[in-house]
Design an enzyme around this catalytic site. Structure first.
Site, short mmCIF file in Angstrom:
data_model
loop_
_atom_site.label_atom_id
_atom_site.label_comp_id
_atom_site.label_asym_id
_atom_site.label_seq_id
_atom_site.Cartn_x
_atom_site.Cartn_y
_atom_site.Cartn_z
N LYS A 201 0.82 -1.22 0.00
CA LYS A 201 0.00 0.00 0.00
C LYS A 201 0.86 1.27 0.00
CE LYS A 201 -3.00 3.10 0.56
NZ LYS A 201 -4.19 3.45 -0.16
N ARG A 241 6.58 2.94 -23.23
CA ARG A 241 6.95 2.58 -21.84
C ARG A 241 7.17 3.81 -20.97
NH1 ARG A 241 8.60 -1.08 -25.15
NH2 ARG A 241 10.46 0.06 -25.77
N CYS A 255 -2.99 11.08 1.60
CA CYS A 255 -2.38 9.78 1.27
C CYS A 255 -1.00 9.96 0.65
CB CYS A 255 -3.29 9.04 0.31
SG CYS A 255 -5.00 9.02 0.89
N ARG A 322 -7.41 18.70 2.97
CA ARG A 322 -6.26 18.24 3.76
C ARG A 322 -4.96 18.35 2.95
NH1 ARG A 322 -8.29 12.55 5.79
NH2 ARG A 322 -8.95 12.49 3.63
N1 SAJ Z 1 -1.35 15.38 -8.60
C1 SAJ Z 1 -0.45 16.06 -9.41
N2 SAJ Z 1 -0.20 15.58 -10.66
C2 SAJ Z 1 -0.79 14.43 -11.13
C3 SAJ Z 1 -1.69 13.73 -10.30
C4 SAJ Z 1 -1.94 14.23 -9.03
O1 SAJ Z 1 0.11 17.10 -9.03
O2 SAJ Z 1 -0.52 14.07 -12.27
C5 SAJ Z 1 -1.63 15.88 -7.25
C6 SAJ Z 1 -3.12 16.13 -6.99
O3 SAJ Z 1 -3.50 17.38 -7.46
C7 SAJ Z 1 -3.20 16.01 -5.47
C8 SAJ Z 1 -2.15 14.93 -5.18
O4 SAJ Z 1 -1.32 14.86 -6.30
O5 SAJ Z 1 -2.82 17.21 -4.84
C9 SAJ Z 1 -2.74 13.57 -4.88
O6 SAJ Z 1 -3.87 13.32 -5.69
P1 SAJ Z 1 -4.13 11.96 -6.47
O7 SAJ Z 1 -5.37 12.15 -7.27
O8 SAJ Z 1 -2.93 11.53 -7.20
O9 SAJ Z 1 -4.31 10.88 -5.31
P2 SAJ Z 1 -5.18 10.84 -3.94
O10 SAJ Z 1 -4.28 11.27 -2.83
O11 SAJ Z 1 -6.47 11.53 -4.07
O12 SAJ Z 1 -5.44 9.25 -3.83
C10 SAJ Z 1 -4.32 8.38 -3.77
C11 SAJ Z 1 -4.50 7.24 -4.80
N3 SAJ Z 1 -3.27 6.50 -4.93
C12 SAJ Z 1 -2.73 6.16 -6.12
O13 SAJ Z 1 -3.22 6.49 -7.18
C13 SAJ Z 1 -1.50 5.33 -6.10
C14 SAJ Z 1 -5.66 6.33 -4.37
O14 SAJ Z 1 -5.76 5.22 -5.23
C15 SAJ Z 1 -5.45 5.85 -2.93
O15 SAJ Z 1 -6.51 5.03 -2.48
C16 SAJ Z 1 -5.36 7.06 -2.03
O16 SAJ Z 1 -4.24 7.85 -2.45
C17 SAJ Z 1 -5.20 6.60 -0.60
O17 SAJ Z 1 -6.19 6.71 0.16
O18 SAJ Z 1 -4.16 6.07 -0.23
#
Ligand code: SAJ
Length: 409
Positions: A201, A241, A255, A322
């Site tokens: 995880k 890739r 997260c 958050r």
């Molecule tokens: N973000 C970027 N660039 C991107 C993607 C995201 O800057 O290309 C930023 C977002 O704006 C945000 C942060 O990253 O501020 C996190 O957002 P996110 O959409 O990537 O992820 P979370 O935190 O909402 O959810 C993640 C997910 N993990 C993965 O994709 C590996 C989700 O599947 C998990 O269940 C969740 O964390 C968790 O609860 O652990």
């Protein structure tokens, strides 16, 4: 009957999903106000499909309570922040929940921890609580770790369709818990041991953090030498890739911006890329602030009060603030003594959270000249024409306009 403990962003949808698939569920939370809201027929946060799921679960007989139930299966879904100083997981919420469960559960019960925990947390923090009570693990109490994987914004869909991991000491118990999740989960459910489930995880979220950090570092390099990072990532990703994520104003949420710290805290000296990625992502709000400063200088703007930040949430189309990059940027601005001047607006945030916060897009735009797009909510994507005449700093790569009033990260 399943007692779901902790009715937050993960526990609530999980409880609703189980109930609406024929499992008898009681959802427990020590926050009595939250329990009252749910009993009153209202959900506690916005999420696509959540209200419909809530209705189905209520029809199916889900109950909410501030009391821990006497039953044979518990799913614990409480927060696991990190300790600011040691960077290690703060397992205190998990410990309290497990203690509360142990006070009421019968012998033979299974306690599933869904909260994200770092490898070894179950050994160090949970097992001792069980043995201290004189229980034998695997005989009197079974322990399982089944971390969730759902993404805010698409939780309901992903609960059903994502693959899941179940970590158990005992294969048979793992298979039993798998059956419960299989009531709604159509994805593959992999049964493994607890430590592997814990590590997997954290590894998943860390992978995403590192990938975003790479995009953010590229954004800084491209900015320094006048290249378009979005175009470069777009073309690079055509390689079969290569899949680079998008740069942005920082990584928020509870997260991805938290879990990699567990590895840094537990494996100092080994978690080097992971630490570097965290630092790069954490530097982004300050980088955006520098961009604002430079753009103002370039355009001869002096009044910070005419700068507006669009978006307070940590990402698009959610109401969760958050670890939000906007809040981090406002904190930085406070250090520069201008945090209370800038204007702020977010359609998802109805309460007054920060000074000079607007609740109407048009009114917000009337009062600013420079708009910083911090979050790509659908609302702004559908209203880009309203930004005509403004200077725009687009930190999310959502504005295609090439006008000289549009600045990218
Ligand atoms: N973000 C970027 N660039 C991107 C993607 C995201 O800057 O290309 C930023 C977002 O704006 C945000 C942060 O990253 O501020 C996190 O957002 P996110 O959409 O990537 O992820 P979370 O935190 O909402 O959810 C993640 C997910 N993990 C993965 O994709 C590996 C989700 O599947 C998990 O269940 C969740 O964390 C968790 O609860 O652990």
């Amino acid at each position: 009957m399943v007692n779901v403990v902790g009715l937050g962003y993960i526990g609530l949808p999980t409880a609703l999903m189980l109930a609406s698939h024929g499992v008898q569920v009681v959802g427990t939370d020590y926050n009595t106000q939250l329990v009252e809201t749910l009993k009153g027929g209202k959900t506690t946060f916005k999420e696509d499909g959540l209200d419909e799921l809530f209705e189905q679960a209520v029809k199916a007989g889900i109950q909410f309570s501030d009391r821990y139930q006497e039953t044979d299966l518990y799913i614990v879904s409480v927060p696991t922040p990190y300790d600011e100083k040691s960077k290690k997981v703060d397992a205190s919420y998990v410990e309290k929940a497990v203690e509360a469960v142990l006070a009421v559960c019968p012998k033979g019960a299974t306690i599933v921890i869904e909260s994200t925990i770092s490898p070894g947390t179950m050994d160090r923090h949970v097992r001792p609580l069980v043995t201290e009570k004189g229980y034998v693990i695997g005989k009197d109490i079974n322990l399982v770790h089944a971390p969730e994987r759902i993404i805010p914004g698409n939780m309901v869909y992903e609960l059903v369709h994502n693959s899941r991991t179940i970590g158990a000491d005992d294969r048979e118990i793992g298979e039993k818990v798998k059956e419960v999740y299989a009531s709604f989960c159509q994805g593959e459910i992999v049964v493994t041991d607890i430590r592997t489930a814990e590590m997997t995880k954290v590894v998943e979220n860390t992978f995403r953090d590192i990938n975003i950090a790479y995009a953010n570092e590229l954004a800084k390099i491209c900015r320094s030498d006048n290249m378009d990072v979005y175009e470069i990532i777009r073309i690079a990703n055509k390689h079969p890739r290569v899949n680079i994520l998008q740069p942005g104003p920082g990584v928020g949420g509870h997260c991805i911006s938290v879990d990699p710290w567990f590895l840094v805290g537990d494996y100092p000296g080994l978690a080097n890329i992971i630490l570097a990625a965290r630092k790069i992502n954490d530097s982004m709000p300050e980088f955006v602030l520098e961009r604002v400063h430079n753009i103002m200088k370039e355009r001869g703007m002096t009044d910070v009060g005419r700068v507006g930040l669009y978006g307070l949430t940590y990402k698009e189309n959610v109401d969760d603030m958050r670890e939000s990059p906007t809040l981090q940027m406002l904190e930085s601005m406070e250090k520069h003594l201008c945090g209370n001047l800038v204007k702020v607006y977010d359609p998802y945030i109805t309460g007054d959270i920060v000074p000079n916060q607007y609740h109407d897009l048009d009114e917000f735009l009337e009062n600013i000249d420079l708009v910083v797009l911090m979050v790509g909510h659908d609302e702004i994507k559908q209203n880009l024409r309203k930004l005509a005449g403004k200077v725009i700093l687009d930190t999310r790569g959502i504005v295609c306009d090439m006008a000289d009033t549009v600045y990218k990260l």
